[in-house]
Write a protein that holds these residues in place. Structure first.
Motif, PDB file in Angstrom:
ATOM      1  N   ASP A  44       0.853  -1.182   0.000  1.00  0.00           N
ATOM      2  CA  ASP A  44       0.000   0.000   0.000  1.00  0.00           C
ATOM      3  C   ASP A  44       0.896   1.242   0.000  1.00  0.00           C
ATOM      4  OD1 ASP A  44       0.821   0.614   2.670  1.00  0.00           O
ATOM      5  OD2 ASP A  44      -0.758  -0.654   3.478  1.00  0.00           O
ATOM      6  N   ASP A  94       1.358 -11.632   3.437  1.00  0.00           N
ATOM      7  CA  ASP A  94       0.178 -10.824   3.726  1.00  0.00           C
ATOM      8  C   ASP A  94       0.518  -9.575   4.526  1.00  0.00           C
ATOM      9  OD1 ASP A  94      -2.523 -10.190   3.725  1.00  0.00           O
ATOM     10  OD2 ASP A  94      -3.145 -12.251   4.147  1.00  0.00           O
ATOM     11  N   TYR A  95      -0.474  -9.020   5.140  1.00  0.00           N
ATOM     12  CA  TYR A  95      -0.478  -7.735   5.837  1.00  0.00           C
ATOM     13  C   TYR A  95       0.763  -7.487   6.690  1.00  0.00           C
ATOM     14  CZ  TYR A  95      -2.138  -4.174   9.150  1.00  0.00           C
ATOM     15  OH  TYR A  95      -2.266  -3.060   9.942  1.00  0.00           O
ATOM     16  N   MET A  96       1.517  -6.458   6.346  1.00  0.00           N
ATOM     17  CA  MET A  96       2.642  -5.939   7.123  1.00  0.00           C
ATOM     18  C   MET A  96       3.914  -6.776   7.028  1.00  0.00           C
ATOM     19  SD  MET A  96       2.148  -3.033   8.631  1.00  0.00           S
ATOM     20  CE  MET A  96       1.040  -2.389   7.378  1.00  0.00           C
ATOM     21  N   LYS A 150       1.454   0.568  13.806  1.00  0.00           N
ATOM     22  CA  LYS A 150       0.419  -0.322  13.280  1.00  0.00           C
ATOM     23  C   LYS A 150      -0.002  -1.386  14.294  1.00  0.00           C
ATOM     24  CE  LYS A 150       0.260   1.543   9.184  1.00  0.00           C
ATOM     25  NZ  LYS A 150      -0.947   2.239   8.693  1.00  0.00           N
ATOM     26  N   ALA A 254       0.136 -10.379  12.551  1.00  0.00           N
ATOM     27  CA  ALA A 254       0.413  -9.923  11.187  1.00  0.00           C
ATOM     28  C   ALA A 254       1.575 -10.706  10.583  1.00  0.00           C
ATOM     29  CB  ALA A 254       0.723  -8.435  11.197  1.00  0.00           C
ATOM     30  N   THR A 258       0.899 -16.016   2.421  1.00  0.00           N
ATOM     31  CA  THR A 258      -0.394 -16.241   1.771  1.00  0.00           C
ATOM     32  C   THR A 258      -0.465 -17.689   1.288  1.00  0.00           C
ATOM     33  OG1 THR A 258       0.379 -15.638  -0.444  1.00  0.00           O
ATOM     34  CG2 THR A 258      -0.369 -13.843   0.995  1.00  0.00           C
TER      35      THR A 258
END
Length: 339
Positions: A44, A94-96, A150, A254, A258
């Motif tokens: 992102d 994945d995320y972070m 985060k 986190a 994946t």
């Protein structure tokens, strides 16, 4: 940092240690660039800015090393190229995880470049490694604060602040191996080293899970599964030391792999990255054992170190078998002159 100074023809030749350290930095930096290219593709905007900054600086480092080696008249290493990363494939983590990986690798870089600075004698190369040390420290700070903001990075445990200076009076302070004697609680030095080891192994374990899912070579796939299990075992073994002192080991929701089965990286790159982390793990493990005063902890660190060393050796054999291990610059074999 806007750039790096390179050598001039009036400089004294580089030494064997300077050549070796520049060569190792070239390998590590070209690998980091390829890893970050995949992360940047899927990041992102907020994370992408931090990842791109580190990638751009890595490119500058590679250019500086290339310039130095060209002026010395030596071959430029192959390292890792565009062929070692595959664009347009699904994200592997994945995320972070991208910033968690960056956070881990800046720890590796801080250790490497500080060591290399102390092994350097020519001023321009010393300045180069001093710059890289400062750069990796700044990037570690930025990634740390990003992850804390985060809520995905767990701080080490807080403790009551000491109110007086105390000295060890009882030799049992160094005990721990005798099952029949009560063990003292861990001190803050021991807690900090254990926390660091668990934190890095959690990130490394997810790296191995993702790598194992997408590896195309069957030997590599099996090896990476071993790496995943080894990281898990280290986390469990060291976590038990914390639990015995009523401290919960670090964990995070986190940074998971994946379900993707499509490789973004070459098997060669994944093996090198694994080898680099194994070497870092050996060094951190030795540090943890050296600074602990409770005898059961260095004993455990010694067993862990043996397992990491065996794992690293097996990886080296796989890399050699497949022609993936680039040979460092070699000292001239004087024995050949007598044959």
């Amino acid at each position: 940092m806007g750039g790096y100074r390179t050598t001039t023809s009036s400089q004294v030749p580089i030494t064997s240690s300077e050549l070796a350290n520049l060569w190792m930095t070239y390998q590590e930096k070209t690998m980091i660039i390829r890893m970050l290219e995949h992360f940047i593709e899927h990041a992102d905007d907020e994370a992408k800015q931090l990842l791109q900054l580190h990638c751009d600086r890595a490119v500058l480092s590679v250019e500086a090393i290339t310039s130095i080696l060209q002026q010395e008249g030596t071959v430029i290493p192959m390292g890792f190229t565009e062929g070692d990363v595959h664009k347009g494939v699904p994200k592997l983590y994945d995320y972070m995880y991208d910033i968690m990986y960056l956070h881990l690798m800046t720890k590796v870089e801080m250790s490497l470049y500080a060591l290399f600075t102390g092994m350097t004698y020519r001023k321009d190369i010393e300045d180069f490694f001093i710059g890289l040390t400062a750069e990796s420290q700044a990037m570690n700070s930025q990634s740390t604060q990003f992850l804390l903001k985060k809520g995905v990075l767990i701080r080490p445990p807080f403790v009551s602040m000491p109110t007086e200076v105390r000295f060890v009076r009882d030799k049992e302070y160094m005990g721990g191996l005798n099952l029949f004697n009560e063990k003292r609680s861990l001190n803050t030095v021991e807690v900090s080293l254990i926390h660091h080891a668990i934190e890095t192994n959690l990130v490394g374990m997810q790296l191995m899970i993702g790598f194992a899912q997408v590896a195309t070579n069957e030997d590599v796939k099996k090896y990476l599964v071993k790496g995943m299990k080894l990281s898990e075992k280290i986390e469990m073994d060291l976590g038990e030391f914390l639990r015995q002192s009523f401290i919960e080991p670090p964990a995070t929701h986190a940074g998971k792999a994946t379900a993707s089965k499509t490789a973004p990286f070459s098997d060669k790159l994944m093996m090198y990255n694994t080898s680099l982390l194994a070497s870092f793990g050996l060094g951190s493990n030795a540090l943890g054992g050296a600074f602990s005063l409770r005898s059961d902890l260095p004993a455990k660190m010694a067993f862990i170190g043996k397992d990491i060393f065996a794992f690293a050796q097996e990886g080296g054999k796989i890399m050699i078998k497949n022609g993936w291990m680039e040979e460092p610059p070699q000292v001239e074999d004087r024995n050949q002159l007598t044959k």
